[in-house]
Design a protein around this motif. Structure first.
Motif, mmCIF file in Angstrom:
data_model
loop_
_atom_site.group_PDB
_atom_site.id
_atom_site.type_symbol
_atom_site.label_atom_id
_atom_site.label_comp_id
_atom_site.label_asym_id
_atom_site.label_seq_id
_atom_site.Cartn_x
_atom_site.Cartn_y
_atom_site.Cartn_z
ATOM 1 N N GLU A 1 0.999 -1.253 0.034
ATOM 2 C CA GLU A 1 0.130 0.093 0.108
ATOM 3 C C GLU A 1 0.882 1.422 -0.055
ATOM 4 O O GLU A 1 0.451 2.570 -0.917
ATOM 5 C CB GLU A 1 -0.952 -0.396 1.289
ATOM 6 N N ALA A 2 1.415 0.770 0.655
ATOM 7 C CA ALA A 2 2.739 2.586 0.490
ATOM 8 C C ALA A 2 3.198 2.755 -0.259
ATOM 9 O O ALA A 2 3.336 3.729 -0.679
ATOM 10 C CB ALA A 2 3.645 2.048 1.914
ATOM 11 N N SER A 3 4.427 1.595 -1.238
ATOM 12 C CA SER A 3 4.608 1.898 -2.785
ATOM 13 C C SER A 3 3.312 2.466 -3.546
ATOM 14 O O SER A 3 3.633 2.867 -4.605
ATOM 15 C CB SER A 3 5.562 0.398 -2.962
ATOM 16 N N LEU A 4 1.861 1.557 -3.685
ATOM 17 C CA LEU A 4 1.109 2.369 -4.317
ATOM 18 C C LEU A 4 1.046 3.418 -4.291
ATOM 19 O O LEU A 4 0.849 4.669 -5.133
ATOM 20 C CB LEU A 4 -0.429 1.245 -4.058
ATOM 21 N N ALA A 5 0.892 3.665 -3.247
ATOM 22 C CA ALA A 5 0.474 5.370 -2.949
ATOM 23 C C ALA A 5 1.874 6.488 -3.480
ATOM 24 O O ALA A 5 1.267 7.752 -3.522
ATOM 25 C CB ALA A 5 0.402 5.880 -1.009
ATOM 26 N N ARG A 6 2.673 5.937 -3.047
ATOM 27 C CA ARG A 6 4.101 6.601 -3.957
ATOM 28 C C ARG A 6 4.515 6.733 -5.410
ATOM 29 O O ARG A 6 5.021 7.812 -6.012
ATOM 30 C CB ARG A 6 5.890 6.630 -3.360
ATOM 31 N N LEU A 7 3.019 5.537 -6.307
ATOM 32 C CA LEU A 7 2.980 5.616 -7.623
ATOM 33 C C LEU A 7 2.621 7.056 -8.410
ATOM 34 O O LEU A 7 2.286 8.457 -7.946
ATOM 35 C CB LEU A 7 2.575 4.942 -8.233
ATOM 36 N N PRO A 8 3.681 8.481 -9.131
ATOM 37 C CA PRO A 8 3.750 9.323 -10.272
ATOM 38 C C PRO A 8 2.167 9.132 -10.648
ATOM 39 O O PRO A 8 2.161 7.933 -11.620
ATOM 40 C CB PRO A 8 4.670 9.206 -10.866
ATOM 41 N N GLY A 9 2.189 10.050 -10.529
ATOM 42 C CA GLY A 9 0.202 10.952 -11.255
ATOM 43 C C GLY A 9 0.540 10.934 -12.782
ATOM 44 O O GLY A 9 1.782 11.434 -13.777
ATOM 45 N N LEU A 10 0.222 11.116 -13.062
ATOM 46 C CA LEU A 10 -0.187 12.170 -14.595
ATOM 47 C C LEU A 10 0.977 13.576 -14.020
ATOM 48 O O LEU A 10 0.687 14.038 -13.708
ATOM 49 C CB LEU A 10 -1.368 12.365 -15.046
ATOM 50 N N THR A 11 1.280 13.614 -15.997
ATOM 51 C CA THR A 11 2.353 15.496 -16.211
ATOM 52 C C THR A 11 1.167 15.925 -16.045
ATOM 53 O O THR A 11 1.563 17.211 -16.077
ATOM 54 C CB THR A 11 3.250 15.001 -16.637
#
Length: 204
Positions: free
Chosen positions: A96-106
């Protein structure tokens, strides 16, 4: 399977327009997808899902905001797929922690109103049809490997066809005015452009 093929004739006009007017955008987006490659690695599959995660997180949020609960016949809660991407990514080693750190769209999606939101939803829903072809490839390609159940590409399971048909029928009822068609088309084109840009970032 072509979008619109499962719909009755009276529901096809807007779908046919969308298909024609987004064809170049659709083809450009597909050209930068590598999922059908015989050399697809687990890392490449994971990166693809991470890209989809950022796209669905942004698009599902803005579509929900624009459409709200004014069109319950669209069955929006049943159509969201972000949770399926999370399931697949957790199976591939994320937490869950790494999913929360996934980058969003530019850049944020440009979805100013209901017609554009419907166009964006057309892209998300249409992808479930092609996803069935991709699913069969992935099941064969990764046979015996710990990759989870391909929840995102399974989508609605046996209900993929009926869900697509119901979307097309509701789309015509929700957006019957011909004057609104260009805005629906633009929403779909924008969504395809976001997909293309994101996959170019991932795949080069």
């Amino acid at each position: 399977m072509l979008p619109g093929a499962l719909l009755p004739p009276e529901s096809r006009n807007l779908l046919q327009l969308l298909k024609a007017e987004t064809r170049p955008h659709h083809e450009r987006a597909e050209s930068v997808v590598r999922l059908m490659s015989p050399d697809l690695s687990l890392e490449g599959y994971r990166r693809h899902l991470e890209a989809l995660h950022s796209l669905h997180a942004a698009l599902e949020s803005v579509i929900a905001d624009r459409l709200g609960d004014q069109h319950p016949e669209l069955l929006l809660p049943e159509r969201w797929k972000l949770h399926l991407l999370r399931e697949d990514l957790l199976a591939l080693g994320h937490d869950e922690a790494s999913l929360a750190r996934l980058p969003g769209l530019t850049r944020a999606p440009s979805v100013p109103g209901v017609p554009e939101a419907l166009g964006a939803l057309y892209v998300l829903e249409g992808s479930t049809l092609g996803g069935q072809i991709i699913l069969r490839h992935l099941v064969r390609h990764f046979e015996g490997q710990p990759v989870g159940r391909f929840a995102f590409f399974r989508a609605y399971g046996d209900a993929v066809g009926p869900m697509w048909k119901s979307f097309g029928e509701v789309l015509l009822r929700v957006c019957p005015e011909p004057a609104l068609a260009p805005r629906v088309v633009r929403g779909a084109q924008e969504a395809f452009e976001l997909f293309e840009a994101r996959f170019r970032e991932v795949n080069g």
